[in-house]
Design a protein around this motif. Sequence first.
Motif, mmCIF file in Angstrom:
data_model
loop_
_atom_site.group_PDB
_atom_site.id
_atom_site.type_symbol
_atom_site.label_atom_id
_atom_site.label_comp_id
_atom_site.label_asym_id
_atom_site.label_seq_id
_atom_site.Cartn_x
_atom_site.Cartn_y
_atom_site.Cartn_z
ATOM 1 N N GLY A 65 -15.156 19.445 -34.494
ATOM 2 C CA GLY A 65 -15.984 20.631 -34.436
ATOM 3 C C GLY A 65 -16.934 20.703 -33.261
ATOM 4 N N GLN A 66 -16.784 19.798 -32.293
ATOM 5 C CA GLN A 66 -17.757 19.768 -31.199
ATOM 6 C C GLN A 66 -17.674 20.990 -30.291
ATOM 7 O OE1 GLN A 66 -15.107 17.778 -31.435
ATOM 8 N NE2 GLN A 66 -14.402 16.976 -29.460
ATOM 9 N N TYR A 67 -16.472 21.549 -30.113
ATOM 10 C CA TYR A 67 -16.363 22.721 -29.246
ATOM 11 C C TYR A 67 -16.858 23.977 -29.947
ATOM 12 C CZ TYR A 67 -13.678 19.643 -26.240
ATOM 13 O OH TYR A 67 -13.300 18.585 -25.439
ATOM 14 N N ALA A 68 -16.615 24.092 -31.245
ATOM 15 C CA ALA A 68 -17.170 25.218 -31.998
ATOM 16 C C ALA A 68 -18.689 25.190 -31.927
ATOM 17 C CB ALA A 68 -16.694 25.160 -33.450
ATOM 18 N N TYR A 69 -19.258 24.021 -32.082
ATOM 19 C CA TYR A 69 -20.716 23.863 -32.010
ATOM 20 C C TYR A 69 -21.217 24.210 -30.610
ATOM 21 C CZ TYR A 69 -25.257 21.495 -32.023
ATOM 22 O OH TYR A 69 -26.596 21.193 -31.905
ATOM 23 N N PHE A 70 -20.524 23.749 -29.588
ATOM 24 C CA PHE A 70 -20.921 24.037 -28.209
ATOM 25 C C PHE A 70 -20.924 25.531 -27.924
ATOM 26 C CE2 PHE A 70 -18.782 25.125 -24.144
ATOM 27 C CZ PHE A 70 -19.860 24.974 -23.286
ATOM 28 N N MET A 71 -19.860 26.218 -28.331
ATOM 29 C CA MET A 71 -19.763 27.646 -28.034
ATOM 30 C C MET A 71 -20.827 28.439 -28.779
ATOM 31 S SD MET A 71 -15.628 28.298 -27.744
ATOM 32 C CE MET A 71 -15.171 27.404 -29.243
ATOM 33 N N ALA A 72 -21.051 28.114 -30.049
ATOM 34 C CA ALA A 72 -22.050 28.836 -30.824
ATOM 35 C C ALA A 72 -23.460 28.544 -30.323
ATOM 36 C CB ALA A 72 -21.922 28.465 -32.304
ATOM 37 N N ARG A 73 -23.710 27.318 -29.927
ATOM 38 C CA ARG A 73 -25.045 26.947 -29.436
ATOM 39 C C ARG A 73 -25.337 27.567 -28.082
ATOM 40 N NH1 ARG A 73 -26.522 22.796 -26.217
ATOM 41 N NH2 ARG A 73 -24.454 21.846 -26.402
ATOM 42 N N ARG A 101 -29.304 25.766 -36.238
ATOM 43 C CA ARG A 101 -29.462 27.220 -36.137
ATOM 44 C C ARG A 101 -28.138 27.941 -35.928
ATOM 45 N NH1 ARG A 101 -28.693 29.112 -31.111
ATOM 46 N NH2 ARG A 101 -29.014 27.770 -29.289
ATOM 47 N N VAL A 102 -27.082 27.210 -35.529
ATOM 48 C CA VAL A 102 -25.808 27.869 -35.236
ATOM 49 C C VAL A 102 -24.909 27.972 -36.460
ATOM 50 C CG1 VAL A 102 -25.922 26.994 -32.874
ATOM 51 C CG2 VAL A 102 -24.525 25.776 -34.568
ATOM 52 N N GLY A 103 -25.347 27.443 -37.584
ATOM 53 C CA GLY A 103 -24.510 27.450 -38.777
ATOM 54 C C GLY A 103 -23.909 28.799 -39.115
ATOM 55 N N PRO A 104 -24.696 29.894 -39.125
ATOM 56 C CA PRO A 104 -24.135 31.208 -39.475
ATOM 57 C C PRO A 104 -23.125 31.739 -38.463
ATOM 58 C CG PRO A 104 -26.528 31.178 -39.751
ATOM 59 C CD PRO A 104 -26.166 29.914 -39.030
#
Length: 274
Positions: A65-73, A101-104
Amino acid sequence: MHYDPIKDRLGQWMSRHPWLQRTFYGLLNLLFLRAWYVRRTVRRLLSSFPETRPVRVLDAGTGFGQYAYFMARTFRNVHVDAVDVKRDYLRRAQHFADQTRVGPQISWIEDDLTQLQVEGPYDLILSVDVMEHIEDDERVFQHFERVLRPGGYVVINTPSDQGGSDVGGEADEGFIGEHVRDGYNMNALAEKLRRAGLVPVEQTYTYGPYGSAAWSWLIKRPMQMLGTTWAALFILPLYYLMVLPVGLFLNAKDVAHPNETGTGLLMVAQKPSV
């Protein structure tokens, strides 16, 4: 030796606390050269969309999930559907993201890329080191074309056929033995995307001479040490203290200089606008 079980165990251990997970993501982004290329490409493509409208991204095979987190952040107007077949991976990544904060901005979805059920349209689809694990890759590309918005992009990072699975010979299954193919030929991958209705617009070899050397020092040798004994965890901080500066220098050289060939391949394709 199989590399994935070691990687999976590390990911499970590092998910025990948010600060460990954040550290784990940082290490993945720092040590793996593919992250340097992928993050640079994704940042450029997402920056091309207006900040005033929502942007939908499919992280196809999200893994840790690191790329999903990166893009959302990085982009507050981005929503990511992070898809994977591994429920435990999704559960751990979601547990971490929901505490930030990027959870939603991220939806975590269990789905099989060969039978993709999510609905688009997506502005960008990201697939990092996934397609080499899937036999029926052309069906996946057809699904990508179906859920992609006209004018949208697909970014595929994968081993190349120049030794991308670290295969040393005909009888050698390689350091990474979980792949259904050793790697993609650049022209063959481009042709498969065209047959699915996607037009390749960028083709880049990664892990050239500099990057391949960095891979050996930063990833392969430490994993081999852990494959021998988990007590190596106590030795690795001293090991990285010695090799990290050289490894990061080699990664930077690989990114800065175009490679005529390499053991990695990054391809960007676009769905034609109607």
